[in-house]
Design a protein around this motif. Sequence first.
Motif, PDB file in Angstrom:
ATOM      1  N   UNK A  62      38.364  41.728  38.753  1.00  0.00           N
ATOM      2  CA  UNK A  62      39.074  41.163  37.609  1.00  0.00           C
ATOM      3  C   UNK A  62      40.502  41.682  37.592  1.00  0.00           C
ATOM      4  N   UNK A  63      41.398  40.864  37.098  1.00  0.00           N
ATOM      5  CA  UNK A  63      42.788  41.292  36.939  1.00  0.00           C
ATOM      6  C   UNK A  63      43.279  40.838  35.570  1.00  0.00           C
ATOM      7  N   UNK A  64      43.544  41.823  34.704  1.00  0.00           N
ATOM      8  CA  UNK A  64      44.069  41.526  33.384  1.00  0.00           C
ATOM      9  C   UNK A  64      45.569  41.245  33.470  1.00  0.00           C
ATOM     10  N   UNK A  65      46.055  40.467  32.533  1.00  0.00           N
ATOM     11  CA  UNK A  65      47.460  40.077  32.567  1.00  0.00           C
ATOM     12  C   UNK A  65      48.399  41.269  32.469  1.00  0.00           C
ATOM     13  N   UNK A  66      47.955  42.342  31.787  1.00  0.00           N
ATOM     14  CA  UNK A  66      48.833  43.499  31.606  1.00  0.00           C
ATOM     15  C   UNK A  66      48.785  44.453  32.799  1.00  0.00           C
ATOM     16  N   UNK A  67      47.908  44.182  33.783  1.00  0.00           N
ATOM     17  CA  UNK A  67      47.800  45.038  34.961  1.00  0.00           C
ATOM     18  C   UNK A  67      48.322  44.301  36.184  1.00  0.00           C
ATOM     19  N   UNK A  68      49.095  44.988  36.996  1.00  0.00           N
ATOM     20  CA  UNK A  68      49.629  44.374  38.208  1.00  0.00           C
ATOM     21  C   UNK A  68      48.628  44.398  39.350  1.00  0.00           C
ATOM     22  N   UNK A  69      47.612  45.234  39.245  1.00  0.00           N
ATOM     23  CA  UNK A  69      46.661  45.425  40.334  1.00  0.00           C
ATOM     24  C   UNK A  69      45.259  45.060  39.846  1.00  0.00           C
ATOM     25  N   UNK A  70      44.487  44.307  40.628  1.00  0.00           N
ATOM     26  CA  UNK A  70      43.115  43.976  40.223  1.00  0.00           C
ATOM     27  C   UNK A  70      42.190  45.174  40.367  1.00  0.00           C
ATOM     28  N   UNK A  71      41.042  45.083  39.738  1.00  0.00           N
ATOM     29  CA  UNK A  71      40.058  46.162  39.807  1.00  0.00           C
ATOM     30  C   UNK A  71      38.713  45.611  40.239  1.00  0.00           C
ATOM     31  N   UNK A  72      38.000  46.435  41.007  1.00  0.00           N
ATOM     32  CA  UNK A  72      36.621  46.146  41.395  1.00  0.00           C
ATOM     33  C   UNK A  72      35.714  46.996  40.537  1.00  0.00           C
ATOM     34  N   UNK A  73      34.694  46.390  39.952  1.00  0.00           N
ATOM     35  CA  UNK A  73      33.733  47.129  39.137  1.00  0.00           C
ATOM     36  C   UNK A  73      32.319  46.806  39.601  1.00  0.00           C
ATOM     37  N   UNK A  74      31.536  47.846  39.833  1.00  0.00           N
ATOM     38  CA  UNK A  74      30.121  47.719  40.191  1.00  0.00           C
ATOM     39  C   UNK A  74      29.302  48.300  39.051  1.00  0.00           C
ATOM     40  N   UNK A  75      28.472  47.488  38.425  1.00  0.00           N
ATOM     41  CA  UNK A  75      27.652  47.946  37.300  1.00  0.00           C
ATOM     42  C   UNK A  75      26.427  48.694  37.818  1.00  0.00           C
ATOM     43  N   UNK A  76      26.249  49.935  37.363  1.00  0.00           N
ATOM     44  CA  UNK A  76      25.120  50.773  37.782  1.00  0.00           C
ATOM     45  C   UNK A  76      24.380  51.273  36.547  1.00  0.00           C
ATOM     46  N   UNK A  77      23.086  51.051  36.501  1.00  0.00           N
ATOM     47  CA  UNK A  77      22.286  51.476  35.353  1.00  0.00           C
ATOM     48  C   UNK A  77      22.188  52.981  35.249  1.00  0.00           C
ATOM     49  N   UNK A  78      22.236  53.484  34.017  1.00  0.00           N
ATOM     50  CA  UNK A  78      22.145  54.928  33.788  1.00  0.00           C
ATOM     51  C   UNK A  78      20.778  55.501  34.163  1.00  0.00           C
ATOM     52  N   UNK A  79      19.756  54.640  34.282  1.00  0.00           N
ATOM     53  CA  UNK A  79      18.417  55.135  34.610  1.00  0.00           C
ATOM     54  C   UNK A  79      18.312  55.520  36.080  1.00  0.00           C
ATOM     55  N   UNK A  84      45.294  46.653  45.288  1.00  0.00           N
ATOM     56  CA  UNK A  84      45.899  45.341  45.501  1.00  0.00           C
ATOM     57  C   UNK A  84      45.316  44.646  46.735  1.00  0.00           C
ATOM     58  N   UNK A  85      44.443  45.371  47.460  1.00  0.00           N
ATOM     59  CA  UNK A  85      43.847  44.801  48.668  1.00  0.00           C
ATOM     60  C   UNK A  85      42.392  44.387  48.469  1.00  0.00           C
ATOM     61  N   UNK A  86      41.948  44.282  47.227  1.00  0.00           N
ATOM     62  CA  UNK A  86      40.568  43.871  46.979  1.00  0.00           C
ATOM     63  C   UNK A  86      40.290  42.475  47.527  1.00  0.00           C
ATOM     64  N   UNK A  87      41.287  41.586  47.395  1.00  0.00           N
ATOM     65  CA  UNK A  87      41.100  40.229  47.909  1.00  0.00           C
ATOM     66  C   UNK A  87      40.887  40.253  49.424  1.00  0.00           C
ATOM     67  N   UNK A  88      41.513  41.210  50.109  1.00  0.00           N
ATOM     68  CA  UNK A  88      41.390  41.301  51.563  1.00  0.00           C
ATOM     69  C   UNK A  88      39.970  41.699  51.968  1.00  0.00           C
ATOM     70  N   UNK A  89      39.400  42.654  51.241  1.00  0.00           N
ATOM     71  CA  UNK A  89      38.093  43.193  51.615  1.00  0.00           C
ATOM     72  C   UNK A  89      36.925  42.423  51.020  1.00  0.00           C
ATOM     73  N   UNK A  90      37.178  41.668  49.958  1.00  0.00           N
ATOM     74  CA  UNK A  90      36.114  40.879  49.332  1.00  0.00           C
ATOM     75  C   UNK A  90      36.586  39.437  49.141  1.00  0.00           C
ATOM     76  N   UNK A  91      36.725  38.695  50.240  1.00  0.00           N
ATOM     77  CA  UNK A  91      37.218  37.306  50.147  1.00  0.00           C
ATOM     78  C   UNK A  91      36.241  36.370  49.445  1.00  0.00           C
ATOM     79  N   UNK A  92      35.022  36.850  49.146  1.00  0.00           N
ATOM     80  CA  UNK A  92      34.060  36.011  48.413  1.00  0.00           C
ATOM     81  C   UNK A  92      34.425  35.868  46.936  1.00  0.00           C
ATOM     82  N   UNK A  93      35.436  36.618  46.489  1.00  0.00           N
ATOM     83  CA  UNK A  93      35.840  36.516  45.088  1.00  0.00           C
ATOM     84  C   UNK A  93      36.333  35.105  44.788  1.00  0.00           C
ATOM     85  N   UNK A  94      36.046  34.644  43.596  1.00  0.00           N
ATOM     86  CA  UNK A  94      36.507  33.326  43.175  1.00  0.00           C
ATOM     87  C   UNK A  94      36.197  33.102  41.719  1.00  0.00           C
TER      88      UNK A  94
END
Length: 280
Positions: free
Chosen positions: A103-120, A157-167
């Motif tokens: 995801x890339x918010x309008x106020x951020x110049x760089x996108x972020x990758x987030x992986x959701x991991x359960x606390x359990x 800024x290279x997330x698109x390079x490593x994860x081209x499946x984003x869309x």
Amino acid sequence: MKYGRYITHSALITQSYDMTSHSSEVRLKALSLLRSGSRNADVARALNVPLGTVSYWLHVDRSKRGACPGPHNPRCPRCDGRPLDEAAYSYLLALYLGDGHIIQYSQHRVPSLMIACGDVWPGLMNECEAAVRAVFPDNSVCRVRRTGCHNVKVYSKHLWCLFPQHGAGKKHDRPIVLEPWQQRIVDTHPWKFIRGLVHSDGCRITNWTTRMVGGQKKRYEYPRYFFTNKSDDIRKLCSDTLTKVGVEWTTLARGSDPFNISVAKRPSVALMDIHIGPKY
């Protein structure tokens, strides 16, 4: 409210408000003290400014002066030829296909990758963070608290390079196809890829049944693995990789939806136990 070095969403909102509510005179005074060697906490107390705001001012000031610690322009395996930990990437790619998003918010110049991991599953979360750090050794990695889980997060800024499946849209509503260089990595490290898929959208469970033996009903238990995903393409990536490592699998439909891949035969379960095992 802070939890260790992580900050809750409400705290971030408060900091964002505080960062815009102080006068430029206060900010300049804070920067003057910080540049002279004063500690962030001392400046915050002296000027009655939240510590997070002072830390943010210092970061922005260092960025403008090119004085941020660490690499200023992290390199990319695809753009710059930086070595890539391919085993960690194979695992992280699978986590991204299951529980990750960019995801890339309008106020951020760089996108972020987030992986959701359960606390359990704290061990799984640690393994995820280790993989992110291995794939992005020049970038900061953090955990963001959510209800029942944490997002393991990295900006690049290279997330698109490593994860081209984003869309745009959900993964199961668009094609998911690996590029040749990604498929080569998965073929080289298939168990890492399968492990990531099971850790994201899979599980190891114990089924049971009863049989009549000598006129008495006896209970038998047997383990099996499931992988569940609504994307036909992601399920095919899973089943194709299982076949390559010699694991027998079947499709188990829930109603009319064939969303489940099942591994139930004893030799295949034993093979999965060697390389995968239960979530932890």
